[in-house]
Structure formats: structure tokens, C-alpha cells
Design an enzyme around this catalytic site. Structure first.
Site, PDB file in Angstrom:
ATOM      1  N   ILE A   7     -20.523 -46.373 -20.955  1.00 15.76           N
ATOM      2  CA  ILE A   7     -20.702 -44.925 -20.803  1.00 15.76           C
ATOM      3  C   ILE A   7     -19.519 -44.255 -21.492  1.00 15.76           C
ATOM      4  CG2 ILE A   7     -20.964 -43.024 -19.165  1.00 15.76           C
ATOM      5  CD1 ILE A   7     -21.816 -45.190 -17.060  1.00 15.76           C
ATOM      6  N   GLU A   8     -19.771 -43.701 -22.666  1.00 10.90           N
ATOM      7  CA  GLU A   8     -18.682 -43.076 -23.427  1.00 10.90           C
ATOM      8  C   GLU A   8     -18.468 -41.635 -22.971  1.00 10.90           C
ATOM      9  OE1 GLU A   8     -19.461 -43.890 -27.593  1.00 10.90           O
ATOM     10  OE2 GLU A   8     -18.894 -45.989 -27.289  1.00 10.90           O
ATOM     11  N   GLU A  19     -19.250 -53.961 -18.664  1.00 14.00           N
ATOM     12  CA  GLU A  19     -18.882 -54.957 -17.647  1.00 14.00           C
ATOM     13  C   GLU A  19     -18.276 -54.277 -16.418  1.00 14.00           C
ATOM     14  OE1 GLU A  19     -18.126 -54.843 -20.843  1.00 14.00           O
ATOM     15  OE2 GLU A  19     -17.685 -56.818 -21.679  1.00 14.00           O
ATOM     16  N   CYS A  23     -13.630 -56.981 -23.143  1.00 13.35           N
ATOM     17  CA  CYS A  23     -12.265 -56.550 -23.484  1.00 13.35           C
ATOM     18  C   CYS A  23     -11.283 -57.053 -22.422  1.00 13.35           C
ATOM     19  CB  CYS A  23     -12.201 -55.030 -23.624  1.00 13.35           C
ATOM     20  SG  CYS A  23     -12.119 -54.146 -22.050  1.00 13.35           S
ATOM     21  N   CYS A  77     -11.650 -55.506 -18.888  1.00 14.87           N
ATOM     22  CA  CYS A  77     -12.826 -56.017 -18.164  1.00 14.87           C
ATOM     23  C   CYS A  77     -12.596 -57.446 -17.672  1.00 14.87           C
ATOM     24  CB  CYS A  77     -14.070 -55.944 -19.044  1.00 14.87           C
ATOM     25  SG  CYS A  77     -14.647 -54.250 -19.261  1.00 14.87           S
TER      26      CYS A  77
HETATM   27  N1  THU Z   1     -17.312 -51.936 -24.828  1.00  9.94           N
HETATM   28  C1  THU Z   1     -17.901 -52.493 -23.732  1.00  9.94           C
HETATM   29  O1  THU Z   1     -18.812 -51.912 -23.134  1.00  9.94           O
HETATM   30  N2  THU Z   1     -17.457 -53.703 -23.321  1.00  9.94           N
HETATM   31  C2  THU Z   1     -16.428 -54.389 -23.894  1.00  9.94           C
HETATM   32  O2  THU Z   1     -15.951 -55.369 -23.333  1.00  9.94           O
HETATM   33  C3  THU Z   1     -15.913 -53.956 -25.187  1.00  9.94           C
HETATM   34  C4  THU Z   1     -16.234 -52.556 -25.566  1.00  9.94           C
HETATM   35  C5  THU Z   1     -17.771 -50.608 -25.272  1.00  9.94           C
HETATM   36  C6  THU Z   1     -16.774 -49.511 -25.073  1.00  9.94           C
HETATM   37  C7  THU Z   1     -17.195 -48.515 -26.125  1.00  9.94           C
HETATM   38  O3  THU Z   1     -18.194 -47.676 -25.592  1.00  9.94           O
HETATM   39  C8  THU Z   1     -17.803 -49.364 -27.223  1.00  9.94           C
HETATM   40  O4  THU Z   1     -18.057 -50.636 -26.644  1.00  9.94           O
HETATM   41  C9  THU Z   1     -16.918 -49.524 -28.447  1.00  9.94           C
HETATM   42  O5  THU Z   1     -15.656 -49.945 -28.092  1.00  9.94           O
END
Ligand code: THU
Length: 139
Positions: free
Chosen positions: A43-44, A55, A93, A96
Site C-alpha cells: 500500500i503506497e 509482507e 525487504c 519485513c
Molecule cells: N515492496 C513490498 O511490498 N515488499 C518488499 O519486501 C519489497 C518492496 C513494495 C514496496 C513498494 O510499494 C514497492 O514494493 C517498491 O519498492
């Protein structure tokens, strides 16, 4: 639930991703010790730093409904134009990985990353977050 079922749930979750800024849509499916599966999507936010990953979205949803013990997560992510076959594996990441560590045994917890229903990789959480800091360190 088996590995394929969990990957399928992650692809379903990815449909709800809100990623208008990166265009990188991620879905996650968290297998809870009670057998249930909790989904999450990234969710940005217009204030970029407020973005939440798929995650952590799944973990927050699970913990908010009273579940605190997990055994596996499937993660799928890629460009929004990609649907069934993604360009790469979306590794969780660092933040997470640490959040997953809080609610799992890192040697037993499985992280599955998939490009499609038939193309996936599997790691233990301890393999991708070695020598981790967890709740026991504060006892
Ligand atoms: N993102 C994730 O949802 N999970 C991760 O472990 C890495 C990055 C998302 C965050 C952002 O919305 C997009 O991927 C680009 O970074």
C-alpha cells in the site's frame, strides 16, 4: 495448505496492491499456525516513506485478528503489467524480514518467493536473516 495454494493466495492478494508510484505490485500470503491464510498487499502513499510492504501488511492484518504464530509466507511481486508470470522473485525487504522474525521460529519459518505457480524458490527465514535479534534477546 500446500506451497502451491499459498502461492495462489499471494497472486490473489497482489490484485489488491495499491502501487501507483512504483508500479511494482506485491502480494503476500501468510500461513498461520492455526491453518488459516492471511493475505497482504503493498500500500503506497503520496508521502513515499509511509508505504507499507505486502509482507508487513499481512502480518499486521493477522496480528490484528489475534494470530501471532506463523510458519510460512509466499511473496509475489513485479511490474503491474505482469500478471501470471513475473519478471523476478520479490525477496522480502530487511524490515519485513525483521517483522516476520518477531512472530516465528526463524529456523522453521519458510519464505517462498514465486514468479508463477510453477516457478518458485524457498528459504528459511534464518537463511535470509542470519544471527537475528528477536524477542528472546530482551529476556
Ligand atoms: N515492496 C513490498 O511490498 N515488499 C518488499 O519486501 C519489497 C518492496 C513494495 C514496496 C513498494 O510499494 C514497492 O514494493 C517498491 O519498492
Amino acid at each position: 495448505m500446500d506451497r502451491n495454494g499459498l502461492i495462489k493466495a499471494a497472486f490473489e492478494a497482489r490484485k489488491n496492491a495499491y502501487a501507483p508510484y512504483s508500479n511494482f505490485k506485491v502480494g503476500a500470503a501468510l500461513l498461520c499456525d492455526d491453518g488459516s491464510v492471511v493475505k497482504g498487499a503493498n500500500i503506497e502513499n503520496a508521502s513515499y516513506g509511509a508505504t507499507i510492504c505486502a509482507e508487513r501488511s499481512a502480518v499486521c492484518s493477522a496480528v490484528s485478528s489475534g494470530k501471532r504464530s506463523f510458519s510460512a509466507i509466499a511473496v509475489v511481486g513485479g511490474d503491474a503489467s505482469e500478471t501470471d508470470l513475473l519478471g523476478g522473485y520479490a525477496m522480502p525487504c530487511g524490515i519485513c524480514r525483521q517483522v516476520l522474525r518477531e512472530f516465528s521460529d526463524p529456523d522453521a519459518f519458510t519464505v517462498i518467493v514465486a514468479r508463477s505457480l510453477t516457478d518458485s524458490r524457498e528459504y528459511t527465514l534464518s537463511a535470509i536473516l542470519p544471527e537475528s535479534f528477536g524477542p528472546d534477546n530482551l529476556k
